[in-house]
Design an enzyme around this catalytic site. Structure first.
Site, PDB file in Angstrom:
ATOM      1  N   GLN A   1       0.739  -1.249  -0.078  1.00 46.68           N
ATOM      2  CA  GLN A   1       0.049   0.007   0.025  1.00 46.68           C
ATOM      3  C   GLN A   1       0.857   1.259  -0.036  1.00 46.68           C
ATOM      4  O   GLN A   1       0.675   2.319   0.699  1.00 46.68           O
ATOM      5  CB  GLN A   1      -0.952  -0.020   1.228  1.00 46.68           C
ATOM      6  CG  GLN A   1      -2.049  -1.164   1.322  1.00 46.68           C
ATOM      7  CD  GLN A   1      -2.805  -1.270   2.255  1.00 46.68           C
ATOM      8  OE1 GLN A   1      -2.895  -0.355   3.142  1.00 46.68           O
ATOM      9  NE2 GLN A   1      -3.609  -2.220   2.400  1.00 46.68           N
ATOM     10  N   CYS A   2       2.083   1.135  -0.867  1.00 50.37           N
ATOM     11  CA  CYS A   2       2.928   2.233  -0.919  1.00 50.37           C
ATOM     12  C   CYS A   2       2.696   2.873  -2.282  1.00 50.37           C
ATOM     13  O   CYS A   2       2.293   2.332  -3.284  1.00 50.37           O
ATOM     14  CB  CYS A   2       4.178   1.640  -0.634  1.00 50.37           C
ATOM     15  SG  CYS A   2       5.483   2.762  -0.688  1.00 50.37           S
ATOM     16  N   GLY A   3       3.054   4.191  -2.273  1.00 52.04           N
ATOM     17  CA  GLY A   3       3.415   4.850  -3.590  1.00 52.04           C
ATOM     18  C   GLY A   3       4.172   4.061  -4.403  1.00 52.04           C
ATOM     19  O   GLY A   3       4.344   4.281  -5.701  1.00 52.04           O
TER      20      GLY A   3
END
Length: 157
Positions: free
Chosen positions: A34-36
């Site tokens: 759930q990271c850029g």
């Protein structure tokens, strides 16, 4: 102790070591779903597909230490990686890369990184390129895209 002696746990919960990867060039990455930077999974898979038959492996180690961006269970992580990015490279159980709970693998990687590169992991998708002898050849920042590593990988194969 060598890199290959360090105990790790697979994403499916099996205790093992990295001995199966002895003699291969490795790209060890702390990952998050759930990271850029999560789209880097695509580039990591492309590197794995391109070089796996030449003695190369990407090893993904999920970590929830950076803004809680890997909150899921190992089963959820494995499912996400496969369904969203077609990941077939080996994934392992979540671990810590910094602080008092730093996993022995990351203690080893940081301690054996090239001179002056032993500081804490800065974010998700930090990378360590390991040569065929198990030596850390290069520490690579989180924002470096996987495709930018092709020449470094080829030089070690």
């Amino acid at each position: 102790m060598s890199l290959y002696d360090i105990a790790v746990q697979t994403i499916s919960g099996e205790e093992t070591t990295l001995a199966a990867y002895k003699g291969q060039v490795l790209l060890i990455v702390n990952t998050a779903s759930q990271c850029g930077l999560t789209p880097q999974y695509k580039g990591l898979q492309e590197l794995y597909t391109k070089y796996k038959d030449k003695g190369f492996a990407v090893l993904g180690f999920p970590c929830n230490q950076f803004a809680g961006q890997e909150p899921g269970s190992e089963a959820e992580i494995a499912s996400f990686c496969e369904s969203h990015y077609g990941v077939t490279f080996p994934l392992f159980a979540k671990l810590e890369v910094n602080g008092p709970g730093t996993h022995p693998l990351y203690q080893h990687l940081k301690a054996h990184a090239p001179e002056g590169e032993s500081e804490d992991i800065e974010w998700n998708f930090a990378k360590f390129l390991v040569d065929k002898d198990g030596q850390v050849a290069k520490r690579i920042g989180a924002r470096v895209q996987p495709e930018e590593l092709a020449a470094d990988i080829e030089s070690l194969l």
